[in-house]
Design a protein around this motif. Structure first.
Motif, PDB file in Angstrom:
ATOM      1  N   ALA A  16       0.914  -1.253   0.194  1.00 20.91           N
ATOM      2  CA  ALA A  16      -0.125   0.056  -0.084  1.00 20.91           C
ATOM      3  C   ALA A  16       0.848   1.264  -0.073  1.00 20.91           C
ATOM      4  O   ALA A  16       0.718   2.258  -0.641  1.00 20.91           O
ATOM      5  N   ASN A  17       1.906   1.161   0.891  1.00 22.19           N
ATOM      6  CA  ASN A  17       2.958   2.354   0.618  1.00 22.19           C
ATOM      7  C   ASN A  17       2.434   3.573   0.842  1.00 22.19           C
ATOM      8  O   ASN A  17       2.426   4.597  -0.086  1.00 22.19           O
ATOM      9  N   ILE A  18       1.527   3.772   1.954  1.00 17.57           N
ATOM     10  CA  ILE A  18       0.631   4.760   2.009  1.00 17.57           C
ATOM     11  C   ILE A  18       1.461   6.157   2.127  1.00 17.57           C
ATOM     12  O   ILE A  18       0.734   7.452   1.984  1.00 17.57           O
ATOM     13  N   VAL A  19       2.655   6.363   2.757  1.00 23.77           N
ATOM     14  CA  VAL A  19       3.675   7.610   2.871  1.00 23.77           C
ATOM     15  C   VAL A  19       4.607   7.442   1.766  1.00 23.77           C
ATOM     16  O   VAL A  19       5.704   7.321   2.288  1.00 23.77           O
ATOM     17  N   PRO A  20       4.639   7.667   0.442  1.00 23.53           N
ATOM     18  CA  PRO A  20       5.597   7.203  -0.319  1.00 23.53           C
ATOM     19  C   PRO A  20       6.952   8.098  -0.307  1.00 23.53           C
ATOM     20  O   PRO A  20       8.085   7.439  -0.615  1.00 23.53           O
ATOM     21  N   MET A  21       6.756   9.236   0.192  1.00 24.37           N
ATOM     22  CA  MET A  21       7.912  10.249   0.085  1.00 24.37           C
ATOM     23  C   MET A  21       8.340  10.314   1.520  1.00 24.37           C
ATOM     24  O   MET A  21       9.214  11.279   1.749  1.00 24.37           O
ATOM     25  N   SER A  22       7.744   9.787   2.414  1.00 23.47           N
ATOM     26  CA  SER A  22       7.820  10.235   3.881  1.00 23.47           C
ATOM     27  C   SER A  22       7.520  11.685   3.996  1.00 23.47           C
ATOM     28  O   SER A  22       7.168  12.202   3.067  1.00 23.47           O
ATOM     29  N   SER A  28       8.711   4.811   8.618  1.00 22.90           N
ATOM     30  CA  SER A  28      10.013   5.635   8.633  1.00 22.90           C
ATOM     31  C   SER A  28      10.990   4.891   9.624  1.00 22.90           C
ATOM     32  O   SER A  28      10.882   3.855  10.172  1.00 22.90           O
ATOM     33  N   ALA A  29      12.123   5.926  10.205  1.00 21.42           N
ATOM     34  CA  ALA A  29      12.910   5.229  10.955  1.00 21.42           C
ATOM     35  C   ALA A  29      13.730   6.408  11.516  1.00 21.42           C
ATOM     36  O   ALA A  29      13.718   7.554  11.025  1.00 21.42           O
ATOM     37  N   PHE A  81      -1.464  13.346  -0.097  1.00 20.88           N
ATOM     38  CA  PHE A  81      -0.117  13.156   0.651  1.00 20.88           C
ATOM     39  C   PHE A  81       0.175  11.755   1.205  1.00 20.88           C
ATOM     40  O   PHE A  81       1.228  11.129   0.784  1.00 20.88           O
ATOM     41  N   THR A  82      -1.003  11.198   1.420  1.00 22.65           N
ATOM     42  CA  THR A  82      -0.880   9.593   1.758  1.00 22.65           C
ATOM     43  C   THR A  82      -1.691   8.935   0.622  1.00 22.65           C
ATOM     44  O   THR A  82      -2.580   9.581  -0.171  1.00 22.65           O
ATOM     45  N   LEU A  83      -1.440   7.850   0.416  1.00 22.04           N
ATOM     46  CA  LEU A  83      -2.057   6.978  -0.825  1.00 22.04           C
ATOM     47  C   LEU A  83      -3.040   6.104  -0.258  1.00 22.04           C
ATOM     48  O   LEU A  83      -3.146   5.301   0.074  1.00 22.04           O
ATOM     49  N   ASN A  84      -4.387   6.714  -0.493  1.00 21.49           N
ATOM     50  CA  ASN A  84      -5.558   6.299  -0.184  1.00 21.49           C
ATOM     51  C   ASN A  84      -6.162   5.294  -1.509  1.00 21.49           C
ATOM     52  O   ASN A  84      -5.551   5.443  -2.590  1.00 21.49           O
TER      53      ASN A  84
END
Length: 503
Positions: A370-376, A440-441, A488-491
């Motif tokens: 789903a990769n919902i925050v692709p660019m952080s 993230s980290a 911004f997030t991937l829905n």
């Protein structure tokens, strides 16, 4: 001819020679300095003012950046309009920056829209001592009011019952899962922030949730990307005006709720984050402490940050999970077989997770694909740094491209397909993967990760225990579109599902 005349006649050639020597010496010194500092990361040649704007897909910039990383490598430069930014791609590079160089890459990059909204206050879009204190205080209170504790588990289980009741009302007919799932996820963070949940029909609560989700969509839109590059265009960009109206209304609602809590505050029995903040603020004021970080602007922004993050990311991931189950019926079969075999019809608990390796793998694979925050959220360098041989100047905006981590072809066997086996060993037991980095980290990792993991497991397992999810009548599994909506997030793109009771 005298010796003096000879020297005079030769002076031009001496001057030329000396000039040449000085020039070569300067080149040598600059070369040494350049080698010592390192060179700039490579990247496409920018146009004046526009930078690389014409080659960017502003609705889905992460796709363009992934393509550029194949050409320019794991550390490269791209110009968002006149602004130079550095992109980090791939698991090894992102980990090295955020963990091994946590201090240098640990500050938050602030674009124009986040400056307009937060003005340096709160948790997500702040830096310096204020950010450190607010993050520490938020982490303490997330733990105190439930994160990782039995209290949070009870809140989530109770919310599962409310959500299942809503799903049952549709009697197996197609419906959009967006609002009920988001309301359920939002009620968990609301219970921790405000000390209580809301009814799904509460107009104030519905407005706050819906505006938070709309705001996250607008922030990721192309017009706002243009505004961030060229802030002077703000008065002509309607999305910016719409965003600020949403923010103003949310602030009014939060202030209204805070006033109600303040009127009934008992510092000895705090009900949630807001009570704890108000009690700390009151204590500092009584002691005469000056320049405290515990003021109304930080309170409002911390609450809106926690509310938006706790609502959107968790709710979005659950919705992706249900969509994947409807699309991949054979995987849903295996999840439901494991649930029936391990716990039957009793309520699932957090401690059951260790006995659900396949279901846990499906949840992790949902987060990965789903990769919902692709660019952080953008970072910024806190000092000059030499990174992988490249010189990155202090104050440079940096994008850790999480898409390139979660879909790193050198880390995942089938990075672009839904494959729970990514998280299973040969014996079918769950295995952790180092390249699994959806939160993230480093210093800026999601402070609510523990709570989110608990929510995802309990909500997903409870829903799959009680319902069979499928496409609407006349729609095949192949017809279900996995293309994410812009934001911004991937829905997931707008869709409906049928939830047929299994009980």
């Amino acid at each position: 001819m005298s010796v003096l005349d000879s020297i005079v006649l030769q002076t031009p050639s001496l001057v030329t020679l000396l000039g040449t020597v000085v020039f070569l010496l300067l080149l040598y010194l600059l070369s040494c300095s350049s080698q010592e500092q390192g060179k700039d990361p490579p990247g496409p040649r920018p146009l004046p003012l526009l930078g690389n704007l014409l080659m960017l897909d502003l609705s889905r910039p992460y796709l363009t950046l992934c393509e550029l990383s194949r050409e320019y490598g794991s550390v490269f430069t791209v110009h968002f309009g006149p602004k130079k930014v550095v992109v980090l791609a791939g698991y090894k590079t992102v980990k090295q920056a955020l963990i091994n160089h946590a201090e240098e890459f640990g500050d938050r990059g602030l674009n124009q829209i986040t400056k307009d909204i937060n003005k340096g206050h709160g948790i997500l879009f702040a830096n310096g001592d204020s950010w450190k204190e607010m993050r520490r205080f938020a982490l303490t209170n997330l733990r105190d009011f439930g994160m990782g504790k039995k209290g949070a588990e009870e809140k989530i289980i109770d919310e599962c019952h409310h959500l299942k009741t809503v799903f049952e009302k549709y009697e197996g007919k197609p419906f959009d899962t967006t609002q009920p799932v988001n309301y359920a996820a939002s009620n968990i963070i609301s219970a921790i922030v405000y000390g209580d949940r809301f009814h799904y029909t509460d107009p104030q609560f519905k407005g706050m949730v819906d505006r938070a989700n709309e705001g996250i969509r607008i922030i990721g839109s192309a017009p706002i990307q243009v505004y961030n590059m060229f802030p002077w265009l703000g008065q002509w960009i309607k999305s910016r005006g719409r965003m600020m109206k949403l923010v103003d209304q949310n602030v009014k609602d939060v202030m209204d709720l805070v006033r109600g809590l303040k009127d009934t505050l008992n510092p000895q029995m705090c009900r949630g984050f807001v009570d704890s903040f108000l009690a700390r603020k009151q204590k500092l004021e009584e002691s005469g402490t000056q320049d405290s970080h515990y003021h109304d602007k930080n309170l409002i922004n911390c609450v809106t940050n926690l509310f938006a993050a706790g609502t959107d990311t968790t709710g979005t991931t659950i919705r992706w999970g249900l969509l994947f189950m409807a699309k991949y019926a054979h995987i849903q079969d295996q999840v439901q077989e494991e649930i029936s075999r391990v716990i039957g019809s009793r309520q699932v608990l957090v401690e059951d997770r260790k006995n659900f390796p396949y279901t846990d793998a499906v949840i992790h694979e949902t987060q990965r694909l789903a990769n919902i925050v692709p660019m952080s959220i953008p970072h910024v360098t806190s000092r000059d740094v030499i990174f992988q041989g490249y010189f990155i100047k202090k104050g440079t905006t940096v994008f850790p491209l999480l898409t390139s981590v979660l879909q790193d072809e050198s880390e995942w066997e089938s990075p672009h397909t839904f494959n729970p086996a990514h998280f299973l060993d040969a014996q079918g037991q769950f295995v952790k993967r180092e390249a699994f980095m959806p939160f993230s980290a480093g210093r800026r990792a999601c402070p609510g990760e523990g709570l989110a993991r608990m929510e995802l497991f309990l909500f997903f397992t409870s829903l799959l225990q009680h319902f069979r999810f499928s496409p609407p009548p006349g729609v095949t599994e192949d017809d279900l579109d996995l293309t994410p909506a812009v934001g911004f997030t991937l829905n997931p793109s707008p869709h409906q599902l049928c939830a047929v009771s299994r009980v």
